[in-house]
Write a protein that holds these residues in place. Structure first.
Motif, mmCIF file in Angstrom:
data_model
loop_
_atom_site.group_PDB
_atom_site.id
_atom_site.type_symbol
_atom_site.label_atom_id
_atom_site.label_comp_id
_atom_site.label_asym_id
_atom_site.label_seq_id
_atom_site.Cartn_x
_atom_site.Cartn_y
_atom_site.Cartn_z
ATOM 1 N N GLY A 64 0.792 -1.148 0.111
ATOM 2 C CA GLY A 64 0.236 0.009 0.062
ATOM 3 C C GLY A 64 0.995 1.278 -0.180
ATOM 4 O O GLY A 64 2.045 1.207 0.129
ATOM 5 N N ALA A 65 0.245 2.356 -0.259
ATOM 6 C CA ALA A 65 1.117 3.570 -0.364
ATOM 7 C C ALA A 65 1.696 4.080 0.975
ATOM 8 O O ALA A 65 1.158 3.549 2.079
ATOM 9 N N PRO A 66 2.987 4.850 1.053
ATOM 10 C CA PRO A 66 3.337 5.131 2.074
ATOM 11 C C PRO A 66 2.135 6.080 3.152
ATOM 12 O O PRO A 66 1.701 6.734 2.580
ATOM 13 N N GLY A 67 2.353 5.820 4.265
ATOM 14 C CA GLY A 67 1.558 6.484 5.313
ATOM 15 C C GLY A 67 0.125 6.092 5.450
ATOM 16 O O GLY A 67 -0.634 6.572 6.247
ATOM 17 N N VAL A 68 -0.053 4.871 4.745
ATOM 18 C CA VAL A 68 -1.153 4.147 4.938
ATOM 19 C C VAL A 68 -1.670 3.305 6.048
ATOM 20 O O VAL A 68 -2.688 3.240 6.509
ATOM 21 N N GLY A 69 -0.416 3.080 6.732
ATOM 22 C CA GLY A 69 -0.493 2.475 8.162
ATOM 23 C C GLY A 69 0.109 1.056 7.887
ATOM 24 O O GLY A 69 -0.148 0.147 8.679
ATOM 25 N N LYS A 70 0.895 0.681 6.999
ATOM 26 C CA LYS A 70 1.363 -0.847 6.806
ATOM 27 C C LYS A 70 2.163 -1.127 8.203
ATOM 28 O O LYS A 70 1.848 -2.269 8.563
ATOM 29 N N SER A 71 3.163 -0.371 8.401
ATOM 30 C CA SER A 71 3.759 -0.461 9.618
ATOM 31 C C SER A 71 3.172 -0.927 10.875
ATOM 32 O O SER A 71 3.251 -1.770 11.454
ATOM 33 N N THR A 72 1.997 0.197 11.308
ATOM 34 C CA THR A 72 1.235 0.106 12.475
ATOM 35 C C THR A 72 0.380 -1.164 12.191
ATOM 36 O O THR A 72 0.189 -2.005 13.287
ATOM 37 N N SER A 73 -0.196 -1.573 11.150
ATOM 38 C CA SER A 73 -0.874 -2.650 10.758
ATOM 39 C C SER A 73 -0.192 -3.922 10.906
ATOM 40 O O SER A 73 -0.589 -5.056 11.802
ATOM 41 N N ASP A 107 14.061 1.589 11.142
ATOM 42 C CA ASP A 107 13.667 2.429 11.937
ATOM 43 C C ASP A 107 11.947 2.452 11.802
ATOM 44 O O ASP A 107 11.228 2.799 12.454
ATOM 45 N N ARG A 108 11.494 2.137 10.520
ATOM 46 C CA ARG A 108 10.214 2.219 10.373
ATOM 47 C C ARG A 108 9.382 1.156 10.857
ATOM 48 O O ARG A 108 8.163 1.524 11.066
ATOM 49 N N ILE A 109 10.086 -0.035 11.191
ATOM 50 C CA ILE A 109 9.317 -1.186 11.503
ATOM 51 C C ILE A 109 9.182 -0.780 13.327
ATOM 52 O O ILE A 109 9.990 -0.874 13.893
ATOM 53 N N ARG A 110 7.933 -0.389 13.486
ATOM 54 C CA ARG A 110 7.884 -0.145 15.000
ATOM 55 C C ARG A 110 7.285 -1.388 15.604
ATOM 56 O O ARG A 110 6.102 -1.577 15.856
ATOM 57 N N MET A 111 8.158 -2.247 16.235
ATOM 58 C CA MET A 111 7.788 -3.210 16.657
ATOM 59 C C MET A 111 8.280 -3.873 17.988
ATOM 60 O O MET A 111 8.739 -4.635 18.492
ATOM 61 N N VAL A 202 -9.309 -1.278 4.523
ATOM 62 C CA VAL A 202 -9.086 0.261 4.588
ATOM 63 C C VAL A 202 -8.847 0.567 6.022
ATOM 64 O O VAL A 202 -9.727 0.346 7.148
ATOM 65 N N ASN A 203 -7.474 1.030 6.171
ATOM 66 C CA ASN A 203 -7.067 1.382 7.499
ATOM 67 C C ASN A 203 -7.575 2.704 7.740
ATOM 68 O O ASN A 203 -8.126 3.588 6.977
ATOM 69 N N LYS A 204 -7.430 3.246 9.009
ATOM 70 C CA LYS A 204 -7.567 4.584 9.621
ATOM 71 C C LYS A 204 -9.185 4.783 9.573
ATOM 72 O O LYS A 204 -9.600 5.983 9.253
ATOM 73 N N ALA A 205 -9.890 3.677 9.506
ATOM 74 C CA ALA A 205 -11.243 3.467 9.572
ATOM 75 C C ALA A 205 -11.930 4.520 10.929
ATOM 76 O O ALA A 205 -13.113 4.899 10.930
ATOM 77 N N ASP A 206 -11.155 4.843 11.561
ATOM 78 C CA ASP A 206 -11.643 6.041 12.691
ATOM 79 C C ASP A 206 -11.542 7.381 11.990
ATOM 80 O O ASP A 206 -12.053 8.564 12.645
ATOM 81 N N ARG A 207 -11.219 7.581 10.836
ATOM 82 C CA ARG A 207 -11.033 8.975 10.088
ATOM 83 C C ARG A 207 -12.214 9.103 9.044
ATOM 84 O O ARG A 207 -12.664 7.882 8.727
ATOM 85 N N VAL A 239 -8.868 -0.267 12.378
ATOM 86 C CA VAL A 239 -8.004 1.055 12.876
ATOM 87 C C VAL A 239 -6.766 0.224 13.396
ATOM 88 O O VAL A 239 -6.708 -0.342 14.689
ATOM 89 N N ALA A 240 -5.713 0.216 12.557
ATOM 90 C CA ALA A 240 -4.469 -0.646 13.084
ATOM 91 C C ALA A 240 -4.077 0.200 14.726
ATOM 92 O O ALA A 240 -3.440 -0.758 15.313
ATOM 93 N N ARG A 241 -4.144 1.526 14.667
ATOM 94 C CA ARG A 241 -3.898 2.064 15.927
ATOM 95 C C ARG A 241 -4.177 1.374 17.177
ATOM 96 O O ARG A 241 -3.623 1.329 18.250
HETATM 97 P P1 GDP Z 1 3.249 3.167 6.634
HETATM 98 O O1 GDP Z 1 4.091 4.443 6.018
HETATM 99 O O2 GDP Z 1 2.250 2.708 5.461
HETATM 100 O O3 GDP Z 1 4.002 2.142 7.254
HETATM 101 O O4 GDP Z 1 2.171 3.952 7.716
HETATM 102 P P2 GDP Z 1 2.669 3.793 9.497
HETATM 103 O O5 GDP Z 1 2.067 2.882 9.894
HETATM 104 O O6 GDP Z 1 4.119 4.519 9.568
HETATM 105 O O7 GDP Z 1 1.587 4.979 9.707
HETATM 106 C C1 GDP Z 1 1.405 6.466 9.090
HETATM 107 C C2 GDP Z 1 1.012 7.054 10.277
HETATM 108 O O8 GDP Z 1 -0.573 6.939 10.308
HETATM 109 C C3 GDP Z 1 1.245 7.008 11.533
HETATM 110 O O9 GDP Z 1 1.422 8.537 12.063
HETATM 111 C C4 GDP Z 1 0.501 6.090 12.185
HETATM 112 O O10 GDP Z 1 0.371 6.453 13.578
HETATM 113 C C5 GDP Z 1 -0.920 6.548 11.584
HETATM 114 N N1 GDP Z 1 -1.957 5.683 11.437
HETATM 115 C C6 GDP Z 1 -1.604 4.218 11.662
HETATM 116 N N2 GDP Z 1 -2.857 3.507 11.615
HETATM 117 C C7 GDP Z 1 -4.026 4.460 11.907
HETATM 118 C C8 GDP Z 1 -5.385 4.215 12.343
HETATM 119 O O11 GDP Z 1 -5.618 3.123 12.312
HETATM 120 N N3 GDP Z 1 -5.750 5.565 12.566
HETATM 121 C C9 GDP Z 1 -5.222 6.525 12.531
HETATM 122 N N4 GDP Z 1 -6.011 7.799 12.843
HETATM 123 N N5 GDP Z 1 -3.861 6.814 12.190
HETATM 124 C C10 GDP Z 1 -3.204 5.872 11.868
#
Ligand code: GDP
Length: 325
Positions: A64-73, A107-111, A202-207, A239-241
């Motif tokens: 998925g695109a950068p910032g989409v939440g891959k790492s968090t997910s 650094d990207r892998i927040r594990m 579809v991540n960030k479903a809280d948005r 909502v990966a967070r």
């Molecule tokens: P990656 O670049 O695809 O690996 O994305 P990251 O996992 O680094 O996440 C990018 C940003 O989106 C970070 O600031 C995360 O905290 C935020 N983020 C990830 N998952 C969620 C979510 O479910 N909800 C919201 N609101 N933010 C999220």
């Protein structure tokens, strides 16, 4: 073999590394992966020893695109899979930025959550521009992790592009992650992402806007066909967070594996993966033979002939191939 511990000492360590990795020793495993990254001579022996142990892991690509939440997910998914008793390896690959190096990617892998968990293994790989790059190394790294006994191997790819699509194609199950507010619908269509996903999240479903992304995706599916190989591709929300929706995601992964196994597509994909591996390795062997052996002299003299108009690239390639066999 009386001198087996003499001059051949370094070679003798490969079986030790393999048995260490099979016993779950992370240091041995990391060394095997370095053999892969460096294309080291011991790799051949390691692969041969690992072969009988391969084929058990569920290889899951997450893209998925950068910032989409891959790492968090990925982090959330690892937690979910661990709670189900699975041993999980994560391979984070960055095909798009050859210069970022392992450290940045690491650094990207927040594990941190899993740092002390022996059931989780993490590794990042960036394209280093040698050998065949990640196309060469990634499938072999997957093979090592698979043989080492992980139940699930997650391959997280960074960035968008053709090589990412290629790496996603190595997985048994490919997850495409989207999020509202990133113009994903258009990006997805452009990057050919509609073709590669078995499961869309579809991540960030809280948005705001998650339902819109979901609707857009479904309408794009209705144009391109909503099922692949008899599998109806689910579009989930998460909502990966907070981990919300991640259990459903894990369920869908299992359902897809089951479906692929029953329909026979799992074998098809794994054979495709093996074919590519052989092709990559064979290509590198040929390349090494042509350009390294003899300092690339054969190739150079052919180039001279072409530039002088006395030969053409096709005839030269024929000669090169002929010479090598
Ligand atoms: P990656 O670049 O695809 O690996 O994305 P990251 O996992 O680094 O996440 C990018 C940003 O989106 C970070 O600031 C995360 O905290 C935020 N983020 C990830 N998952 C969620 C979510 O479910 N909800 C919201 N609101 N933010 C999220």
């Amino acid at each position: 073999m009386s001198n087996a511990h003499g001059g051949r000492r370094r070679k003798a360590s490969v079986p030790d590394l393999v048995s260490g990795a099979l016993d779950g020793n992370p240091v041995a495993l990391a060394r095997l992966l370095s053999l892969v990254e460096n294309g080291a001579p011991g790799l051949r022996e390691a692969m041969s020893l690992l072969a009988p142990h391969a084929g058990r892991a569920h290889v899951v690509g997450i893209t998925g695109a950068p910032g989409v939440g891959k790492s968090t997910s990925t982090n959330a998914l690892v937690s979910e899979l661990r709670s189900r008793g699975r041993r999980v390896a994560v391979l984070a690959v960055d095909p798009s930025s050859p210069f970022s190096g392992g450290a940045l990617l690491g650094d990207r892998i927040r594990m941190e959550d899993h740092a002390t968990d022996a059931g989780v293994f993490l590794r990042s790989m960036a394209s280093r521009g040698h050998l065949g790059g990640l196309s060469w190394a990634a499938p072999q790294a997957l093979r090592v992790l698979d043989a080492a006994g992980f139940d699930v191997v997650l391959v997280e790819t960074v960035g968008v592009g053709q090589s990412e699509v290629e790496i996603a194609g190595l997985a048994d199950t490919c997850v495409v992650l989207l999020a509202p507010g990133l113009g994903d619908g258009i990006q997805a269509a452009k990057a050919g992402i509609l073709e590669i996903g078995d499961l869309y999240v579809v991540n960030k479903a809280d948005r705001e806007g998650a339902d819109t992304v979901r609707r857009e995706l479904r309408s794009m599916f209705s144009l391109s066909g909503s099922s692949q190989e008899g599998w109806r591709r689910p579009v989930l929300k998460a909502v990966a967070r907070t981990g919300q929706g991640v259990a459903e995601w894990a369920d869908a992964l299992e359902a897809h594996l089951e479906h692929s196994r029953e329909s026979g597509t799992l074998d098809v994909r794994r054979r495709r993966r093996a074919r590519r591996e052989v092709e990559q390795i064979a290509t590198e062997m040929l390349r090494a033979r042509w350009s390294l052996a003899g300092g690339g002299e054969a190739l150079e003299s052919l180039a001279v002939e072409i530039v002088a108009g006395r030969s053409d690239p096709w005839s030269a390639a024929d000669l090169l191939v002929g010479h090598s066999s």
